[in-house]
Design a protein around this motif. Structure first.
Motif, PDB file in Angstrom:
ATOM      1  N   ALA A  57       0.831  -1.205   0.000  1.00 18.39           N
ATOM      2  CA  ALA A  57       0.000   0.000   0.000  1.00 18.39           C
ATOM      3  C   ALA A  57       0.866   1.256   0.000  1.00 18.39           C
ATOM      4  CB  ALA A  57      -0.929  -0.016   1.202  1.00 18.39           C
ATOM      5  N   SER A  58       1.996   1.203   0.686  1.00 19.42           N
ATOM      6  CA  SER A  58       2.876   2.372   0.743  1.00 19.42           C
ATOM      7  C   SER A  58       3.502   2.687  -0.605  1.00 19.42           C
ATOM      8  CB  SER A  58       3.983   2.147   1.781  1.00 19.42           C
ATOM      9  OG  SER A  58       4.929   1.176   1.328  1.00 19.42           O
ATOM     10  N   LEU A  59       3.493   1.704  -1.505  1.00 18.92           N
ATOM     11  CA  LEU A  59       4.084   1.885  -2.831  1.00 18.92           C
ATOM     12  C   LEU A  59       3.030   2.176  -3.903  1.00 18.92           C
ATOM     13  CD1 LEU A  59       6.692  -1.004  -2.645  1.00 18.92           C
ATOM     14  CD2 LEU A  59       7.154   1.448  -2.470  1.00 18.92           C
ATOM     15  N   GLY A  60       1.777   2.307  -3.486  1.00 13.05           N
ATOM     16  CA  GLY A  60       0.731   2.684  -4.426  1.00 13.05           C
ATOM     17  C   GLY A  60      -0.282   1.610  -4.733  1.00 13.05           C
ATOM     18  N   ALA A  61      -0.124   0.427  -4.170  1.00 12.15           N
ATOM     19  CA  ALA A  61      -1.101  -0.634  -4.409  1.00 12.15           C
ATOM     20  C   ALA A  61      -2.401  -0.337  -3.673  1.00 12.15           C
ATOM     21  CB  ALA A  61      -0.538  -1.980  -3.968  1.00 12.15           C
ATOM     22  N   ARG A  62      -3.507  -0.801  -4.226  1.00 13.26           N
ATOM     23  CA  ARG A  62      -4.810  -0.596  -3.593  1.00 13.26           C
ATOM     24  C   ARG A  62      -5.737  -1.749  -3.942  1.00 13.26           C
ATOM     25  NH1 ARG A  62      -8.129   2.187  -7.545  1.00 13.26           N
ATOM     26  NH2 ARG A  62      -6.915   3.008  -9.296  1.00 13.26           N
ATOM     27  N   GLU A  63      -6.861  -1.780  -3.275  1.00 12.98           N
ATOM     28  CA  GLU A  63      -7.795  -2.891  -3.455  1.00 12.98           C
ATOM     29  C   GLU A  63      -8.806  -2.592  -4.562  1.00 12.98           C
ATOM     30  OE1 GLU A  63      -9.415  -3.409   0.473  1.00 12.98           O
ATOM     31  OE2 GLU A  63      -7.940  -4.968   0.963  1.00 12.98           O
ATOM     32  N   TRP A  64      -9.061  -3.601  -5.350  1.00 12.49           N
ATOM     33  CA  TRP A  64     -10.117  -3.558  -6.360  1.00 12.49           C
ATOM     34  C   TRP A  64     -11.146  -4.640  -6.033  1.00 12.49           C
ATOM     35  CZ3 TRP A  64      -8.115  -3.277 -12.125  1.00 12.49           C
ATOM     36  CH2 TRP A  64      -7.578  -2.009 -12.376  1.00 12.49           C
ATOM     37  N   PRO A  65     -12.429  -4.389  -6.303  1.00 11.06           N
ATOM     38  CA  PRO A  65     -13.412  -5.466  -6.194  1.00 11.06           C
ATOM     39  C   PRO A  65     -13.071  -6.586  -7.181  1.00 11.06           C
ATOM     40  CG  PRO A  65     -14.487  -3.324  -6.354  1.00 11.06           C
ATOM     41  CD  PRO A  65     -13.045  -3.100  -6.655  1.00 11.06           C
ATOM     42  N   ARG A  66     -13.401  -7.802  -6.823  1.00 10.95           N
ATOM     43  CA  ARG A  66     -13.105  -8.942  -7.707  1.00 10.95           C
ATOM     44  C   ARG A  66     -13.651  -8.714  -9.114  1.00 10.95           C
ATOM     45  NH1 ARG A  66     -15.970 -13.276  -5.453  1.00 10.95           N
ATOM     46  NH2 ARG A  66     -14.193 -14.023  -4.233  1.00 10.95           N
ATOM     47  N   ALA A  67     -14.875  -8.206  -9.212  1.00 10.19           N
ATOM     48  CA  ALA A  67     -15.492  -8.011 -10.523  1.00 10.19           C
ATOM     49  C   ALA A  67     -14.674  -7.054 -11.385  1.00 10.19           C
ATOM     50  CB  ALA A  67     -16.922  -7.496 -10.366  1.00 10.19           C
ATOM     51  N   GLN A  68     -14.140  -6.000 -10.767  1.00 11.93           N
ATOM     52  CA  GLN A  68     -13.321  -5.047 -11.515  1.00 11.93           C
ATOM     53  C   GLN A  68     -12.017  -5.702 -11.974  1.00 11.93           C
ATOM     54  OE1 GLN A  68     -12.332  -1.493  -9.320  1.00 11.93           O
ATOM     55  NE2 GLN A  68     -11.166  -0.584 -10.995  1.00 11.93           N
ATOM     56  N   PHE A  69     -11.418  -6.493 -11.104  1.00 12.99           N
ATOM     57  CA  PHE A  69     -10.182  -7.183 -11.449  1.00 12.99           C
ATOM     58  C   PHE A  69     -10.409  -8.156 -12.600  1.00 12.99           C
ATOM     59  CE2 PHE A  69      -7.224 -10.795 -10.624  1.00 12.99           C
ATOM     60  CZ  PHE A  69      -6.034 -10.128 -10.893  1.00 12.99           C
ATOM     61  N   GLU A  70     -11.482  -8.921 -12.547  1.00 14.22           N
ATOM     62  CA  GLU A  70     -11.760  -9.884 -13.599  1.00 14.22           C
ATOM     63  C   GLU A  70     -12.102  -9.194 -14.913  1.00 14.22           C
ATOM     64  OE1 GLU A  70     -14.735 -12.462 -11.976  1.00 14.22           O
ATOM     65  OE2 GLU A  70     -13.285 -13.585 -10.761  1.00 14.22           O
ATOM     66  N   ALA A  71     -12.775  -8.051 -14.847  1.00 10.34           N
ATOM     67  CA  ALA A  71     -13.061  -7.291 -16.068  1.00 10.34           C
ATOM     68  C   ALA A  71     -11.760  -6.799 -16.707  1.00 10.34           C
ATOM     69  CB  ALA A  71     -13.977  -6.115 -15.752  1.00 10.34           C
ATOM     70  N   HIS A  72     -10.810  -6.406 -15.860  1.00  9.14           N
ATOM     71  CA  HIS A  72      -9.512  -5.984 -16.380  1.00  9.14           C
ATOM     72  C   HIS A  72      -8.796  -7.155 -17.058  1.00  9.14           C
ATOM     73  CE1 HIS A  72      -5.758  -3.695 -16.582  1.00  9.14           C
ATOM     74  NE2 HIS A  72      -5.147  -4.798 -16.171  1.00  9.14           N
ATOM     75  N   LEU A  73      -8.833  -8.331 -16.441  1.00  5.43           N
ATOM     76  CA  LEU A  73      -8.203  -9.507 -17.041  1.00  5.43           C
ATOM     77  C   LEU A  73      -8.778  -9.786 -18.430  1.00  5.43           C
ATOM     78  CD1 LEU A  73      -7.931 -12.064 -14.077  1.00  5.43           C
ATOM     79  CD2 LEU A  73      -6.207 -10.448 -14.914  1.00  5.43           C
ATOM     80  N   ALA A  74     -10.081  -9.646 -18.563  1.00  5.90           N
ATOM     81  CA  ALA A  74     -10.719  -9.911 -19.858  1.00  5.90           C
ATOM     82  C   ALA A  74     -10.185  -8.994 -20.947  1.00  5.90           C
ATOM     83  CB  ALA A  74     -12.235  -9.753 -19.722  1.00  5.90           C
ATOM     84  N   GLN A  75      -9.738  -7.809 -20.554  1.00 10.98           N
ATOM     85  CA  GLN A  75      -9.209  -6.851 -21.527  1.00 10.98           C
ATOM     86  C   GLN A  75      -7.750  -7.115 -21.883  1.00 10.98           C
ATOM     87  OE1 GLN A  75      -9.898  -3.035 -19.690  1.00 10.98           O
ATOM     88  NE2 GLN A  75     -11.937  -2.838 -20.559  1.00 10.98           N
ATOM     89  N   VAL A  76      -6.934  -7.461 -20.892  1.00 11.61           N
ATOM     90  CA  VAL A  76      -5.486  -7.518 -21.122  1.00 11.61           C
ATOM     91  C   VAL A  76      -4.931  -8.899 -21.436  1.00 11.61           C
ATOM     92  CG1 VAL A  76      -5.084  -5.476 -19.704  1.00 11.61           C
ATOM     93  CG2 VAL A  76      -4.958  -7.749 -18.648  1.00 11.61           C
ATOM     94  N   LEU A  77      -5.617  -9.962 -21.021  1.00 14.59           N
ATOM     95  CA  LEU A  77      -5.065 -11.297 -21.266  1.00 14.59           C
ATOM     96  C   LEU A  77      -4.988 -11.656 -22.751  1.00 14.59           C
ATOM     97  CD1 LEU A  77      -6.586 -13.446 -18.369  1.00 14.59           C
ATOM     98  CD2 LEU A  77      -4.354 -12.336 -18.496  1.00 14.59           C
ATOM     99  N   PRO A  78      -5.959 -11.265 -23.578  1.00 17.61           N
ATOM    100  CA  PRO A  78      -5.859 -11.624 -25.007  1.00 17.61           C
ATOM    101  C   PRO A  78      -4.781 -10.844 -25.757  1.00 17.61           C
ATOM    102  CG  PRO A  78      -8.147 -11.188 -24.359  1.00 17.61           C
ATOM    103  CD  PRO A  78      -7.267 -10.667 -23.268  1.00 17.61           C
TER     104      PRO A  78
END
Length: 252
Positions: free
Chosen positions: A206-227
């Protein structure tokens, strides 16, 4: 009542992540148990945002945490002290960042480094064997901090498409793991990888800029970047330090 899925067949699919245990349980985010750490299973799991994490004497446990700790590389916090550390590292002859030059040493050192708030290691011999094999297949990479020919810190993680899943880091000298993480951030920025998965919330991340995302947001991001096509070359060019506004040439 939520029933935990037991994976006893390689062909059995990973369950829907919405079946993971909730925050009111003793193991929030636990999705399934059992199975093997084969490359096929690991690939399937990571593509769904699922990761293995278990202790000695337990079966393989598969997790999909909600929320998910992530580090958007554009939001990496370069503190004044870390900037000074990096500037000194860059201009000092014999100091360099390497990628994949000593993966087995990196994962071995990480195995001896407990996670924040824990007393023992979670990187068991079977985990080391599985991720080393996956590294040889080109899916897992290490970022390494070297000083005068000595490996002093580093991290490793999984790369699929334009996604990097951070796994663990270690430091044998002050800030050596932070140097490796800063290099990873620069590499990700240069290669259009917008997010580093951190799995779980820690004060250090967290001190380096990491933060929490809801699972749904994280999975939506995966759908965009994995392909998307990932990096073709896994090496660290000192010019990447410019991504943090630093010069990449050591002093003569």
């Amino acid at each position: 009542m939520t029933v935990l899925t037991w994976l006893d067949d390689e062909s059995q699919p990973m369950p829907d992540t919405r079946q993971a245990l909730g925050a009111e349980t003793e193991a929030p985010g636990l999705l399934a148990a059992g199975g093997q750490l084969s490359q096929r299973r690991l690939e399937e799991a990571y593509r769904h945002g699922v990761f293995p994490w278990f202790s000695e004497g337990q079966p393989v446990l598969w997790w999909s945490t909600d929320p998910r700790m992530v580090l958007p590389v554009a939001e990496f916090k370069l503190t004044r002290s870390l900037r000074k550390t990096l500037a000194r590292f860059i201009r000092t002859p014999g100091c360099e960042v390497r990628v994949d030059s000593a993966f087995e040493r990196v994962i071995g050192a990480c195995a001896g480094t407990p996670r924040e708030g824990q007393s023992g290691t979670w990187i068991l011999p079977e985990m080391v064997a599985a991720y080393t094999a996956w590294h040889r297949a080109g899916r897992v990479h290490s970022f390494e901090t070297w000083m005068d020919g000595e490996l002093v810190g580093g991290l490793y993680g999984v790369s699929i498409g334009r996604m990097f899943y951070g796994e663990s880091m270690f430091a044998h000298r002050t800030d050596a793991s932070k140097i490796a993480l800063a290099a990873l951030v620069c590499f990700c920025r240069a290669n259009h990888i917008p997010l580093i998965d951190c799995q779980q919330n820690t004060r250090h991340l967290a001190s380096l800029g990491a933060r929490e995302w809801p699972r749904a947001q994280f999975e939506a991001h995966l759908a965009q970047v994995l392909p998307a096509a990932g990096p073709q070359v896994w090496s660290y060019d000192p010019v990447h330090w410019a991504q943090l506004g630093l010069r990449g040439e050591p002093s003569a």
